[in-house]
Design an enzyme around this catalytic site. Structure first.
Site, PDB file in Angstrom:
ATOM      1  N   ARG A   1       0.818  -1.217   0.000  1.00 21.25           N
ATOM      2  CA  ARG A   1       0.000   0.000   0.000  1.00 21.25           C
ATOM      3  C   ARG A   1       0.850   1.264   0.000  1.00 21.25           C
ATOM      4  O   ARG A   1       0.570   2.197  -0.774  1.00 21.25           O
ATOM      5  CB  ARG A   1      -0.969  -0.034   1.180  1.00 21.25           C
ATOM      6  CG  ARG A   1      -2.134  -0.986   0.963  1.00 21.25           C
ATOM      7  CD  ARG A   1      -3.100  -0.981   2.132  1.00 21.25           C
ATOM      8  NE  ARG A   1      -2.442  -1.422   3.359  1.00 21.25           N
ATOM      9  CZ  ARG A   1      -2.987  -1.355   4.563  1.00 21.25           C
ATOM     10  NH1 ARG A   1      -4.202  -0.824   4.716  1.00 21.25           N
ATOM     11  NH2 ARG A   1      -2.342  -1.798   5.626  1.00 21.25           N
TER      12      ARG A   1
ATOM     13  N   ASN B   1      -6.621  -2.716   1.747  1.00 22.63           N
ATOM     14  CA  ASN B   1      -6.592  -4.185   1.765  1.00 22.63           C
ATOM     15  C   ASN B   1      -8.004  -4.705   1.966  1.00 22.63           C
ATOM     16  O   ASN B   1      -8.775  -4.144   2.750  1.00 22.63           O
ATOM     17  CB  ASN B   1      -5.758  -4.713   2.947  1.00 22.63           C
ATOM     18  CG  ASN B   1      -4.270  -4.565   2.719  1.00 22.63           C
ATOM     19  OD1 ASN B   1      -3.812  -4.379   1.606  1.00 22.63           O
ATOM     20  ND2 ASN B   1      -3.505  -4.655   3.800  1.00 22.63           N
TER      21      ASN B   1
END
Length: 770
Positions: free
Chosen positions: A20, A38
């Site tokens: 990320r 996520n």
């Protein structure tokens, strides 16, 4: 300027690996708006901006991955423009269907290692330093998505400084779930046995452990996936003491050394081996010993190799550095680092269990309060002429899936073998092969097998619709499969060995399979192990096999190779073999043989076997190398080690191939070996000539199958092919005879890879009948 908004779903190993923040950085670089999060399927990205910037982002996404990330699939969907300019990272989402992959545990990265030994760094000498590029993953995760609350770190609340790092998308520790420091994270503790005669040491727990090791102590040390037992590898008394306490009489111990310079002092290391040793996976690598050795002879008695690994946790690095203060300064620090268990038991990983089971083995325990959720042994590899070969696939590699060449029609559970067990769960195009479970010969290992299956089912959201098992009715893995209320598929052991390599190489057409191992239940109820098959993924035909021999005493003959030697001599000479002028015949007690002969003649506990492994045992016993073994394959391994000392190629002994009975007859080989022994030919020469014989026999059998069926592809499978001399020379001769050769690269060639073969056969059979 043309504007678009994309929704991007990324699947693979993309959680817990800095993915990320990597996406965040790319989005900022290309001035894109949107978010990343996520969820249980992977990583979801929504992006908005210029089309050229979106295309550049997509290219960078695939080519500039974080070190531990692995992308399996990217799905891009165009969406309506929302006018977003800022890009943010948002909280994880839990969904009903899970497709998230989990990263294996990995070695400490270069950045964390630098900080570990940097006196000005706030994590100086902190034994649990990690970041998004390194540290524990598989062994601490309990559920997905991979967030701290779903790991064994959930009980450690981060301090303000750790929380700032964890929350900063530009920090190396952004959302590193095991992130901690000495103020807020796990700590180590040392427990010494009360009655120890060791001199009390001072300093930190790690420094005191090093001092005790220098005094010859055996210490239990908690690692990533379980406990190790450690001692000074140059102290023969300490190594012998460890052998006695661990009840491990002969099997070699693995060693840990601080760096490549130390490794090269012990072993000859080529470039491929060096890459393996230093990789972030940090397996044990089997390496050729140097002639002049400083390690104790008891580390690897009778072996020309050592199993070496480099440190992979910060605690390991700190311990080795502390040892250097107490050990001889002119010598490298070399520690035995073997599994924390008594022989045949699974590795200890729970603290209370370790305190109980390892108390009688170790003088003390260096442990910590970060819980291990899933045990995971060290992986073991060696490099052959055909490339790296797994002997055990576990820590550092599991639970990365193997991508199948085609999707399975329904979720499948393959239960694997009895020895060196792994199981395999599959859905769609992903096969999740478990960590090394071990030999299913006791309740503790069976519980580990059952717990592992449930954990994998939960992590990867796989509810099997069919279960696959070995044909042997008494294997605990088979019994487990029969307990399940699921459709079942039984798979022959050696067919599974061949299929395991076939699916790795996406082979669907018929092949010649050479399946060679110690034992596997045959379709006729006999014990197979020296088979030439014509096989595809659905079925097989047994073209040739070693001529059946009695296995006197069943399991006892596996532990006592002299029984197989006597059986072969009896088959070759009758009872007259006792008059042969060879040490084996002269030393065999007549009453012992009389009892064995009666068993063979009456077929009492003498199952028929075609095992090539048992033939190797018999020859080892004939040569006086090994009459009883302490571990599986010991006699064959020592026969190979002896053969390697004969540097000159040898002509093969005689043998027969019967196309009428489909038998490979080696009694002429046994008779020729006896003649060489009588003529006092060097045992090393006989051992090397025997290897040459088996190679030529297998090649000639393959030629017969090719002549009949016009098949040119040969697949090798089974534990016998862990014999590097046999494997490399067989591959060379097969290649010289215009065969294409295939063998396992991604899973072990031994029974540790059997579950993948079972899965492949079941998937093919289900596809055929659908």
């Amino acid at each position: 300027m043309e504007q678009e908004r994309w929704r991007v779903l990324v699947q693979g190993i993309v959680q817990g690996v800095g993915f990320r923040p990597f996406v965040y950085g790319l989005a900022r670089r290309w001035q894109l708006g949107g978010f990343v999060l996520n969820n249980s399927q992977g990583v979801v990205i929504e992006l908005e901006g210029a089309l050229a910037a979106l295309e550049a982002f997509q290219q960078a996404l695939l080519t500039e991955l974080p070190p531990l990330a692995q992308i399996d699939e990217v799905q891009v969907t165009q969406m309506d423009i929302q006018g977003e300019n800022a890009f943010v990272i948002v909280e994880s989402q839990r969904q009903a269907e899970r497709r998230t992959l989990i990263s294996p545990d990995t070695a400490i990265c270069a950045d964390c290692l630098h900080e570990l030994f940097e006196p000005l760094d706030r994590r100086f000498h902190y034994p649990f330093i990690n970041c998004t590029n390194c540290g524990p993953r598989f062994t601490i995760i309990q559920d997905v998505p991979y967030d701290r609350a779903n790991t064994t770190m959930r009980g450690f609340q981060m301090c303000e400084q750790c929380q700032r790092e964890y929350s900063d998308p530009l920090d190396r520790r952004f959302h590193a779930q095991p992130d901690a420091c000495a103020r807020c994270g796990p700590g180590v503790y040392l427990q010494m046995r009360p009655a120890t005669e060791l001199v009390a040491a001072s300093g930190t727990e790690i420094e005191r452990t090093a001092a005790y090791l220098a005094q010859g102590a055996v210490m239990a040390i908690k690692g990533l996936g379980g406990y190790h037992l450690a001692c000074d590898a140059m102290n023969d008394q300490a190594v012998q003491q460890l052998r006695i306490r661990k009840q491990r009489e002969a099997r070699p111990f693995a060693l840990m050394v601080a760096n490549m310079d130390s490794a090269r002092q012990l072993c000859q290391i080529n470039d491929e081996e060096a890459v393996l040793l230093q990789s972030h996976r940090r397996p044990i690598v089997l390496l050729k010993k140097r002639e002049q050795q400083i390690v104790a002879p008891a580390v690897a008695p009778g072996h020309q190799t050592l199993g070496l690994m480099l440190p992979y946790t910060p605690l390991h690095y700190l311990l080795l550095a502390a040892c250097q203060q107490y050990f001889a300064p002119e010598l490298p620090v070399i520690l035995v680092m073997t599994s924390g268990n008594v022989s045949d038991e699974p590795i200890a990983y729970r603290d209370e269990d370790a305190s109980t089971r390892l108390a009688a083995i170790s003088d003390g325990i260096l442990a910590h309060n970060r819980e291990i959720f899933m045990r995971c042994d060290d992986s073991v590899l060696k490099v052959t002429a055909s490339g790296p070969q797994f002997l055990r696939r576990s820590r550092g590699y599991v639970p990365e899936p193997l991508m199948l060449p085609w999707p399975v029609l329904m979720p499948i559970l393959a239960c694997g073998a009895h020895l060196k067990n792994t199981f395999c769960l599959a859905k769609e195009k992903q096969a999740f092969i478990s960590h090394h479970i071990g030999d299913l010969e006791n309740l503790e290992t069976l519980l580990s097998f059952r717990e592992g299956i449930e954990h994998f089912k939960r992590l990867f959201d796989i509810e099997p619709a069919v279960v696959v098992h070995d044909l042997h009715p008494d294997y605990l893995a088979t019994r487990y499969a029969l307990e399940l209320d699921l459709p079942r598929i039984g798979v022959q052991h050696h067919h599974a060995h061949i299929a395991s390599a076939m699916i790795e190489h996406a082979l669907t057409e018929p092949v010649i399979g050479i399946a060679a191992d110690g034992s596997g239940y045959g379709t006729d109820g006999a014990i197979w192990g020296g088979e030439i098959l014509q096989a595809d993924l659905c079925s097989f035909e047994r073209c040739f096999h070693l001529a059946y021999m009695p296995l006197p005493g069943g399991e006892q003959a596996i532990k006592q190779p002299w029984r197989m030697a006597a059986a072969y001599l009896y088959a070759a000479y009758g009872s007259d073999f006792q008059g042969l002028h060879i040490p084996f015949s002269q030393q065999l007690p007549r009453q012992t043989w009389k009892t064995l002969a009666q068993m063979i003649e009456r077929r009492l506990n003498c199952p028929a076997t075609s095992s090539l492994g048992r033939l190797f045992d018999a020859v080892a016993a004939l040569l006086g190398i090994r009459s009883q073994v302490q571990y599986e394959g010991q006699a064959a391994i020592e026969l190979e080690q002896l053969a390697l000392t004969c540097k000159d190629p040898q002509q093969s002994y005689p043998y027969n191939i019967s196309t009428l009975t489909a038998e490979l007859e080696v009694l002429p080989t046994i008779q020729a070996i006896v003649r060489d022994i009588e003529q006092h030919v060097q045992p090393a020469t006989i051992a090397r000539r025997f290897h040459s014989t088996i190679i030529q026999l297998l090649v000639d059998a393959c030629k017969e199958v090719r002549k009949r069926d016009s098949i040119h592809k040969v697949v090798l499978g089974g534990g016998v092919f862990q014999n590097q001399l046999l494997l490399e020379e067989l591959v060379t001769v097969l290649d010289q005879n215009a065969f294409e050769i295939y063998l396992n690269k991604k899973v072990p060639v031994n029974d540790g890879g059997l579950s993948l073969g079972q899965l492949a056969i079941a998937a093919a059979q289900l596809k055929k009948i659908s």
